[in-house]
Design a protein around this motif. Structure first.
Motif, PDB file in Angstrom:
ATOM      1  N   VAL A 229       0.840  -1.207   0.000  1.00 41.12           N
ATOM      2  CA  VAL A 229       0.000   0.000   0.000  1.00 41.12           C
ATOM      3  C   VAL A 229       0.873   1.254   0.000  1.00 41.12           C
ATOM      4  O   VAL A 229       0.743   2.119  -0.865  1.00 41.12           O
ATOM      5  CB  VAL A 229      -0.924   0.008   1.239  1.00 41.12           C
ATOM      6  N   LYS A 230       1.809   1.343   0.980  1.00 41.07           N
ATOM      7  CA  LYS A 230       2.650   2.547   1.077  1.00 41.07           C
ATOM      8  C   LYS A 230       3.467   2.724  -0.195  1.00 41.07           C
ATOM      9  O   LYS A 230       3.717   3.839  -0.637  1.00 41.07           O
ATOM     10  CB  LYS A 230       3.571   2.452   2.289  1.00 41.07           C
ATOM     11  N   ALA A 231       3.893   1.619  -0.792  1.00 39.03           N
ATOM     12  CA  ALA A 231       4.712   1.675  -2.003  1.00 39.03           C
ATOM     13  C   ALA A 231       3.902   2.117  -3.223  1.00 39.03           C
ATOM     14  O   ALA A 231       4.464   2.347  -4.294  1.00 39.03           O
ATOM     15  CB  ALA A 231       5.350   0.314  -2.267  1.00 39.03           C
ATOM     16  N   ARG A 232       2.576   2.251  -3.073  1.00 42.05           N
ATOM     17  CA  ARG A 232       1.751   2.770  -4.174  1.00 42.05           C
ATOM     18  C   ARG A 232       1.133   4.109  -3.821  1.00 42.05           C
ATOM     19  O   ARG A 232       0.872   4.940  -4.677  1.00 42.05           O
ATOM     20  CB  ARG A 232       0.592   1.799  -4.475  1.00 42.05           C
ATOM     21  N   ARG A 233       0.880   4.324  -2.508  1.00 40.16           N
ATOM     22  CA  ARG A 233       0.119   5.502  -2.078  1.00 40.16           C
ATOM     23  C   ARG A 233       1.025   6.631  -1.592  1.00 40.16           C
ATOM     24  O   ARG A 233       0.740   7.812  -1.787  1.00 40.16           O
ATOM     25  CB  ARG A 233      -0.810   5.055  -0.950  1.00 40.16           C
TER      26      ARG A 233
ATOM     27  N   ARG B  19       2.953   9.079  -8.311  1.00 41.44           N
ATOM     28  CA  ARG B  19       2.966   7.691  -8.781  1.00 41.44           C
ATOM     29  C   ARG B  19       1.822   7.444  -9.768  1.00 41.44           C
ATOM     30  O   ARG B  19       0.727   8.008  -9.611  1.00 41.44           O
ATOM     31  CB  ARG B  19       2.808   6.730  -7.602  1.00 41.44           C
ATOM     32  N   PHE B  20       2.049   6.608 -10.759  1.00 43.10           N
ATOM     33  CA  PHE B  20       1.000   6.186 -11.693  1.00 43.10           C
ATOM     34  C   PHE B  20       0.019   5.313 -10.908  1.00 43.10           C
ATOM     35  O   PHE B  20       0.452   4.454 -10.141  1.00 43.10           O
ATOM     36  CB  PHE B  20       1.639   5.387 -12.838  1.00 43.10           C
ATOM     37  N   PRO B  21      -1.300   5.513 -11.074  1.00 40.32           N
ATOM     38  CA  PRO B  21      -2.248   4.722 -10.271  1.00 40.32           C
ATOM     39  C   PRO B  21      -2.139   3.212 -10.546  1.00 40.32           C
ATOM     40  O   PRO B  21      -2.070   2.799 -11.702  1.00 40.32           O
ATOM     41  CB  PRO B  21      -3.617   5.243 -10.718  1.00 40.32           C
ATOM     42  N   VAL B  22      -2.105   2.448  -9.467  1.00 41.42           N
ATOM     43  CA  VAL B  22      -2.067   0.988  -9.587  1.00 41.42           C
ATOM     44  C   VAL B  22      -3.174   0.418  -8.696  1.00 41.42           C
ATOM     45  O   VAL B  22      -3.019   0.329  -7.474  1.00 41.42           O
ATOM     46  CB  VAL B  22      -0.699   0.405  -9.135  1.00 41.42           C
TER      47      VAL B  22
ATOM     48  N   HIS C 166      -6.064  -4.884  -8.009  1.00 38.87           N
ATOM     49  CA  HIS C 166      -6.069  -6.093  -8.849  1.00 38.87           C
ATOM     50  C   HIS C 166      -5.006  -6.053  -9.955  1.00 38.87           C
ATOM     51  O   HIS C 166      -4.817  -7.045 -10.648  1.00 38.87           O
ATOM     52  CB  HIS C 166      -7.468  -6.342  -9.439  1.00 38.87           C
ATOM     53  N   LEU C 167      -4.315  -4.895 -10.095  1.00 38.16           N
ATOM     54  CA  LEU C 167      -3.274  -4.821 -11.136  1.00 38.16           C
ATOM     55  C   LEU C 167      -1.867  -4.696 -10.539  1.00 38.16           C
ATOM     56  O   LEU C 167      -0.917  -4.372 -11.245  1.00 38.16           O
ATOM     57  CB  LEU C 167      -3.558  -3.634 -12.079  1.00 38.16           C
ATOM     58  N   VAL C 168      -1.737  -4.972  -9.249  1.00 40.61           N
ATOM     59  CA  VAL C 168      -0.411  -4.868  -8.619  1.00 40.61           C
ATOM     60  C   VAL C 168       0.537  -5.941  -9.173  1.00 40.61           C
ATOM     61  O   VAL C 168       1.673  -5.661  -9.544  1.00 40.61           O
ATOM     62  CB  VAL C 168      -0.524  -4.981  -7.076  1.00 40.61           C
ATOM     63  N   GLY C 169       0.070  -7.154  -9.247  1.00 44.24           N
ATOM     64  CA  GLY C 169       0.930  -8.273  -9.671  1.00 44.24           C
ATOM     65  C   GLY C 169       1.380  -8.145 -11.122  1.00 44.24           C
ATOM     66  O   GLY C 169       0.586  -7.767 -11.988  1.00 44.24           O
TER      67      GLY C 169
ATOM     68  N   THR D  91       4.468  -0.396  -8.507  1.00 43.85           N
ATOM     69  CA  THR D  91       4.442   0.692  -7.514  1.00 43.85           C
ATOM     70  C   THR D  91       3.997   2.021  -8.131  1.00 43.85           C
ATOM     71  O   THR D  91       3.856   3.010  -7.424  1.00 43.85           O
ATOM     72  CB  THR D  91       5.847   0.936  -6.914  1.00 43.85           C
ATOM     73  N   GLY D  92       3.896   2.081  -9.470  1.00 41.62           N
ATOM     74  CA  GLY D  92       3.534   3.341 -10.127  1.00 41.62           C
ATOM     75  C   GLY D  92       4.726   4.234 -10.379  1.00 41.62           C
ATOM     76  O   GLY D  92       4.573   5.410 -10.749  1.00 41.62           O
ATOM     77  N   LEU D  93       5.940   3.723 -10.161  1.00 38.88           N
ATOM     78  CA  LEU D  93       7.144   4.538 -10.378  1.00 38.88           C
ATOM     79  C   LEU D  93       8.289   3.658 -10.890  1.00 38.88           C
ATOM     80  O   LEU D  93       8.554   2.601 -10.310  1.00 38.88           O
ATOM     81  CB  LEU D  93       7.561   5.173  -9.052  1.00 38.88           C
TER      82      LEU D  93
END
Ligand code: BGC
Length: 274
Positions: free
Chosen positions: A11-15, A24-27, A30-33, A98-100
């Motif tokens: 979560v923190k690695a995306r938010r 960060r690009f939105p992830v 269900h699209l993390v993997g 992670t969006g980055l």
């Protein structure tokens, strides 16, 4: 060996992110993997100037990999197991998108290894459980006094070294209890560079702990015996909340800690509210 150590996606690695990172690009969950197709995925690329200045191939005192890393030098595995690679041969975050892209503030392509010494005691005067914690200079959050594993260094050595450097306290971490090894959901993580840690726990005898004289060093703004409550545990840095909870669970299960029944109940009461 642990996998990502988390059942839910990071979560923190995306938010979250350090201020200097681009958005960060939105992830979505269900699209993390990496196995889930995400054709529109187009994360911005970012490497901090601090990382570029510390390129060890140009600066002998540097702690970072060169910006151009040949695919042959890319890490093939981490504490989480075998790694995937992108079309340019760069290792991909073992917990997913992670969006980055790039390394952000992390020096190594792929896993960046840390070690976390968790030190606790019962404060007899206040009758409460406390954690030896530092206030991080980079973001002001309270944290376990951990740090990065130096090249070729044994983790047990890192645990003791970081403890002394950050808190001035010298303890034998060889006898600490193993808590966790694997991925950390850290706000600095990117698709190509991320944190993995090894955490060990020492619960000190109250009288012995009383004699220690912690003082803030290197990366710490302050050091203190932080009272552990639902609030202080939840607001610890990165994944430290999860690490401390696991340490307390194992402490309650007893074994070689020699804790009194009253102390065990104190820890158990805390675990009910966290
Ligand atoms: C910290 C560790 C932490 C790791 C991952 C390091 O910078 O010193 O305490 O576990 O980052 O968040």
């Amino acid at each position: 060996m642990a996998t990502t150590g988390q059942s839910a996606p990071h979560v923190k690695a995306r938010r979250d992110k350090p201020a200097e990172y681009p958005e960060r690009f939105p992830v979505p969950d269900h699209l993390v993997g990496w196995e889930s197709a995400y054709p529109a995925y187009d994360p911005p690329y970012y490497v901090s100037p601090v990382v570029l200045e510390n390129d060890s191939s140009r600066n002998p005192a540097g702690w970072a990999d060169p910006e151009q890393l040949s695919p042959a030098d890319a890490p093939q595995e981490s504490l989480c197991g075998a790694l995937r690679h992108d079309e340019r041969g760069r290792a991909l975050n073992s917990a997913g998108r992670t969006g980055l892209a790039g390394r952000g503030l992390l020096g190594k392509w792929g896993p960046n290894y840390a070690a976390d010494p968790i030190i606790t005691r019962i404060n007899r005067r206040e009758n409460r459980l406390e954690l030896l914690a530092i206030q991080r200079r980079d973001n002001g959050q309270w944290a376990i006094p951990g740090g990065m594993v130096d090249r070729g260094e044994l983790v047990t050595r890192t645990l003791a070294r970081e403890l002394v450097e950050e808190t001035g306290v010298s303890l034998d971490m060889e006898r600490a209890r193993f808590i966790y090894q694997g991925y950390v959901d850290d706000p600095r993580n990117t698709d190509h560079a991320w944190m993995e840690t090894t955490a060990k726990h020492l619960h000190l005898d109250p009288d012995m702990a009383e004699q220690l004289e912690p003082r803030a060093g290197s990366d710490a703004r302050a050091v203190r015996w932080l009272p552990l409550t639902a609030e202080t545990i939840a607001s610890l840095y990165a994944s430290h909340c999860v690490l401390v909870k696991k340490a307390l669970e194992l402490l309650c299960q007893g074994g070689r800690t020699g804790m009194s029944e009253a102390d065990r109940q104190l820890v158990q009461a805390l675990l009910h509210v966290v």
